[in-house]
Scaffold this active site. Structure first.
Site, mmCIF file in Angstrom:
data_model
loop_
_atom_site.group_PDB
_atom_site.id
_atom_site.type_symbol
_atom_site.label_atom_id
_atom_site.label_comp_id
_atom_site.label_asym_id
_atom_site.label_seq_id
_atom_site.Cartn_x
_atom_site.Cartn_y
_atom_site.Cartn_z
ATOM 1 N N THR A 24 1.220 -3.034 7.564
ATOM 2 C CA THR A 24 2.318 -2.561 8.422
ATOM 3 C C THR A 24 1.994 -2.752 9.900
ATOM 4 O OG1 THR A 24 1.400 -0.331 8.208
ATOM 5 C CG2 THR A 24 3.236 -0.874 6.788
ATOM 6 N N THR A 25 0.765 -2.440 10.295
ATOM 7 C CA THR A 25 0.372 -2.589 11.706
ATOM 8 C C THR A 25 0.428 -4.067 12.103
ATOM 9 O OG1 THR A 25 -1.072 -0.687 11.442
ATOM 10 C CG2 THR A 25 -1.405 -2.008 13.405
#
Length: 536
Positions: free
Chosen positions: A90-91
């Site tokens: 996600t990051t």
């Protein structure tokens, strides 16, 4: 002036609209970029009630932050999509989108049209998928050591660091237990792996139970604490007297009528318990309530019973034990019962857990996560979810790539070669895309306190010398640039593909916006967080 919008509307046009949207998206990316990689830092998030969350998981951070700007909310959607599709990365996806927009802003300053930039980004993304396919390594369920390394890579830098080796083994075993082969491809339904949290003991004492653990207790103290060779009935109906659906009055004129009424109620409950006994069930797990009188008769019959079990737990129990969930007690028979070697209640402190273990071929399993505090357990749970998501993604796609920035350096290098074959201004957009991809290893180096320019230069030289798996092993004490395949730093190809896909789509969407028309806020709310006031 001609006013076409009502008084309380705000409007931002042209370059101002573009720049404000890009700035909002970049700010979101800058918020999470310090959490990237094994040396990334954590964020402490405190909500309005004072509840604290400590994490470096991108999607958790963005979900907990109450973002108000519409472009910022689009960045949160990237993280959610990445989480739903893969469960990790996600990051990376958010940072990549922020960098694509930052590089696009430089091109906009050079008078390059947003549509040209968007087209260049799309071409670069298509080429990136092709390159990823070329540099991927095939993987299968029998390569347990490789799968374990994927899980360890996913958990590195999370709260589970100290016990990542043991947890990785448990995750691989759990995924192997629920994986099903369909048309030469593995399918992993990660919802079949139940994560149950229990405070107390250490993270290293987390265990995999080949069965289901339920956070419930038996309903009557006289019931057996342990049942061997369990025949399990799963009921989706209450073992209680059903109340009339409409208002009802019963006229009782004398004590005998009252007594007969109570005896009839008791007889109905006794008959229900008798039906359970006749089916051969010695364990009853009920989604709804169990009447006090029924509890007494069940205890008298030596039947273990628990009530108010969640629907998702009932479904997992059905998969694990082979039982059918019954909605009518009259349909209960020996054919619909599930089997388990043992059902027992274990008391830990003041709380109890019910273990259903020894299932013949369990297609639903439980990971019982332990830890000293609530915050530790929550962060370990997030790390385990990342590990499960990574292995599932690797098996379903059947492909993995080298981690530690090795894959990104190779992508950036080949994309720059591809850019030279293109005509016109799209070439600049493809180079900007390559720079954005290269920002991932750059941030990994920054977060570890290394000089990013030296690191990127050396990595690029190594890759030009055909060392395709040269990347960063930030756990190493001396030489950080290593062969990441040998070092066991491996990630699923699907994570990279999905991150690029999401980042490009949102960057393209934000670049195309040249006019923002927003309804004004009510007088009581602040204008500081949302859209800035406009003169239009």
């Amino acid at each position: 002036p001609i006013l076409i919008l009502p008084e309380n509307y705000q409007r931002i046009m042209g370059k101002d609209a573009q720049r404000l949207n890009i700035m909002a998206a970049r700010l979101v990316a800058d918020t999470v970029k310090s959490t990237l990689g094994p040396k990334g830092r954590d964020k402490m998030l405190v909500d309005t009630l004072g509840d604290v969350t400590i994490t470096n998981d991108g999607v958790t951070i963005l979900n907990e932050m109450e973002l108000d700007h519409p472009a910022a909310k689009m960045m949160v959607e990237i993280a959610k999509t990445q989480e739903d599709e893969v469960g990790d990365g996600t990051t990376t996806a958010v940072v990549l989108a922020g960098k694509l927009l930052e590089n696009a802003e430089k091109l906009l300053d050079e008078k390059i049209h947003p549509s040209v930039i968007a087209r260049g980004y799309r071409k670069a993304a298509e080429e990136a998928y092709r390159i990823l396919d070329q540099i991927s390594i095939e993987i299968d369920l029998n390569q347990k050591d490789l799968l374990k390394q994927i899980a360890m890579t996913a958990m590195t830098g999370k709260g589970a660091e100290a016990s990542k080796e043991k947890l990785a083994e448990l995750i691989v075993e759990a995924v192997a237990g629920v994986a099903v082969k369909q048309a030469n491809k593995w399918k992993v339904d990660t919802t079949n792996i139940k994560l149950e949290k229990k405070k107390g003991r250490s993270v290293g004492e987390t265990e995999l139970i080949k069965g289901i653990v339920i956070d419930k207790e038996r309903v009557h103290p006289d019931m057996p604490e342990q049942v061997k060779d369990a025949k399990i009935a799963l009921l989706d109906c209450a073992i209680e007297i059903k109340s009339p659906e409409t208002d009802t009055k019963i006229n009782i004129n004398n004590p005998d009528q009252l007594q007969a009424f109570l005896e009839q109620e008791e007889k109905i409950l006794r008959d229900m318990v008798e039906k359970i006994k006749q089916s051969g069930a010695n364990v009853v797990l009920c989604q709804k309530g169990i009447d006090d009188i029924a509890q007494y008769y069940l205890a008298k019959a030596g039947i273990f019973a628990a009530r108010r079990i969640k629907r998702e737990d009932m479904e997992k129990l059905a998969k694990a034990t082979g039982a059918r969930i019954i909605s009518n007690i009259n349909e209960l028979s020996s054919n619909v019962l599930g089997k388990a070697a043992e059902v027992k209640e274990i008391k830990e402190g003041e709380e109890s857990l019910i273990y259903v273990t020894g299932c013949e071929n369990p297609k639903a399993l439980t990971l019982l996560i332990r830890g000293g505090t609530e915050h530790v357990i929550d962060e370990v749970e997030r790390a385990i979810k990342d590990g499960i998501g990574d292995i599932a993604a690797a098996l379903e796609e059947g492909k993995v790539v080298c981690g530690g920035g090795a894959c990104e350096i190779e992508l950036a290098r080949k994309l720059r070669e591809y850019a030279t074959q293109q005509k016109g201004r799209e070439q600049l957009a493809i180079n900007a895309f390559a720079d954005a991809i290269e920002s991932i290893p750059r941030i990994l180096a920054e977060n570890a306190g290394l000089d990013p320019i030296d690191i990127i230069t050396e990595l690029t030289v190594r890759h030009e010398n055909n060392e395709l798996s040269a990347g960063l092993n930030l756990e190493a004490e001396e030489e950080v640039i290593q062969d990441t395949l040998k070092a066991g730093i491996i990630e699923p190809t699907k994570i990279k593909e999905q991150a690029i896909k999401s980042a490009v789509e949102v960057a393209e969407m934000i670049l195309r916006i040249d006019d923002v028309i927003a309804a004004g806020k009510s007088e009581s709310s602040s204008t500081g967080q949302g859209m800035p006031p406009s003169e239009y």
